[in-house]
Design a protein around this motif. Structure first.
Motif, short mmCIF file in Angstrom:
data_model
loop_
_atom_site.label_atom_id
_atom_site.label_comp_id
_atom_site.label_asym_id
_atom_site.label_seq_id
_atom_site.Cartn_x
_atom_site.Cartn_y
_atom_site.Cartn_z
N LEU A 99 -22.36 -104.46 34.71
CA LEU A 99 -22.68 -105.42 33.92
C LEU A 99 -21.75 -105.75 33.10
O LEU A 99 -21.51 -106.99 32.79
CB LEU A 99 -23.59 -104.55 32.90
CG LEU A 99 -24.43 -105.42 31.90
CD1 LEU A 99 -25.37 -106.32 32.32
CD2 LEU A 99 -24.91 -104.38 30.80
N PHE A 100 -20.44 -104.79 32.59
CA PHE A 100 -19.41 -105.60 31.83
C PHE A 100 -18.28 -106.17 32.33
O PHE A 100 -17.75 -107.13 31.69
CB PHE A 100 -19.18 -104.22 30.72
CG PHE A 100 -19.95 -103.93 29.72
CD1 PHE A 100 -19.82 -104.82 28.53
CD2 PHE A 100 -21.03 -103.05 29.75
CE1 PHE A 100 -20.94 -104.68 27.77
CE2 PHE A 100 -21.82 -102.87 28.79
CZ PHE A 100 -21.93 -103.69 27.71
N ASN A 143 -25.68 -99.27 36.18
CA ASN A 143 -25.29 -100.65 36.24
C ASN A 143 -24.05 -101.07 35.14
O ASN A 143 -23.89 -102.03 35.17
CB ASN A 143 -26.48 -101.65 36.10
CG ASN A 143 -27.27 -101.58 37.35
OD1 ASN A 143 -26.75 -102.09 38.38
ND2 ASN A 143 -28.18 -100.64 37.54
N GLU A 144 -23.95 -100.04 34.34
CA GLU A 144 -23.07 -100.40 33.10
C GLU A 144 -22.01 -101.01 33.49
O GLU A 144 -21.45 -102.06 33.01
CB GLU A 144 -22.96 -99.30 32.12
CG GLU A 144 -22.43 -99.72 30.72
CD GLU A 144 -22.42 -98.43 29.78
OE1 GLU A 144 -22.12 -97.33 30.05
OE2 GLU A 144 -22.68 -98.61 28.55
#
Lengths: 213, 213
Positions: free
Chosen positions: A206-207, A202-203
């Motif tokens: 997310l950002f 998900n990184e």
């Protein structure tokens, strides 16, 4: 004292060297090993230097000798008696994993508090009531205690291990055990491993979202 | 990008916050959290700062809010479809571990090549022949591929996952998988964990012997 980072690389060296032996490779340079294993050659030489003087510069390492030496360093030239407390999914999986036996780990007892599991045979070992654990440990020399009970019971089991003189605990319960300094705990926290995976999955997402804020 | 060290601490925060919620604790300072979790307070504040501005200096963190925020960061606000390839000991243990389902991980298929296991039902999911894996992945959107086959078959399974567009692999086989850069692999290497334990158990011994040389 050797750093945990070096220690955690040792089993990986061991695994790669076993593979080289299976592939009939007798000799390997730190550079070639580096390409296989993904650490730098200088890292590899430094790691091995922690344990003394094996491998001759320029000639590469004798694979079999290096394997034996790392086996010895990892304590694999001896046998270990273990007990498993918690005969649920994970406990049974470990008990059934015959590879550990080949590496010198022998299960001397399996314990659970669930009456449905007590009496069950896992590879010829009958699951005993956990009430019998303390007495069992008085009468049997056990090197490694394996904890695969739910979180709520794990510390209690660890306390019995400690009281019985066990110095090494392999802990699968999702809890950080409190033990005296001379007792070693190695954790396998499956949920944390899985959450690390979902975080990384998900990184990017997310950002991207954070930027929009 | 957040460092892997920070990422690996997140599930631990998550676990401790869940415990605080179970114990009806509403608010906690980084200092109190530090005492529980064993990281320094400044480490904790730094870690949380990576993800934005939660927690008010001096007032401590709102436990529930922090928990929800870390859940979100870990990607736990969504559901994941998974398949397990390898229905042996470890594969079955994972399939039977209902806690993962509560966290949003749903097993959509279990595969094995062993005819004795194909057709077996694990929690209402029938083990399919691994030959059907590729077709299955064409027809089902799977987020996480779980590999619990022996070492020799693991790379082949990973290749099928990659080809089918799976971007996250949870690997229990004792091998370092080769995958493209955009595919995440999280390893659980049980043997390596166990060997780390025996190393540490023998460490004192080892260096005593070396000194005698």
């Amino acid at each position: 004292m050797i750093s945990m980072a070096v220690i955690r690389r040792l089993p990986k060296y061991h695994r790669y060297l076993a593979e080289l032996i299976r592939n009939d490779i007798d000799r390997i340079s730190s550079k070639e090993l580096s390409e296989k294993i993904g650490f730098t050659a200088s890292q590899i030489r430094q790691d091995f230097n922690c344990f003394g003087d094996f491998g001759q510069q320029g000639y590469g390492y004798n694979v079999r000798e290096l394997y034996n030496e790392i086996s010895r360093i990892l304590g694999l030239n001896t046998e270990y008696s273990t007990v498993i407390v918690g005969a649920g999914n994970i406990g049974q999986a470990i008990a059934n994993y015959t590879r550990f036996e080949k590496q010198g780990f022998f299960i001397k007892g399996i314990f659970d508090k669930n009456p449905k599991l007590v009496g069950l045979k896992i590879r010829d070992i009958e699951v005993k009531d956990v009430e019998e654990l303390e007495d069992f440990l008085k009468n049997n020399k056990i090197d490694i205690g394996i904890i695969s009970v739910p979180r709520e019971q794990a510390q209690k089991v660890a306390n019995i291990f400690v009281k019985s003189g066990i110095k090494a605990i392999w802990n699968f319960a999702p809890i950080d055990l409190e033990v005296p300094d001379d007792v070693i705990v190695e954790n396998v926290h499956l949920s944390e491993s899985l959450l690390t995976l979902t975080y990384r999955l998900n990184e990017a997402n997310l950002f991207a979202k954070n930027k929009q804020k």
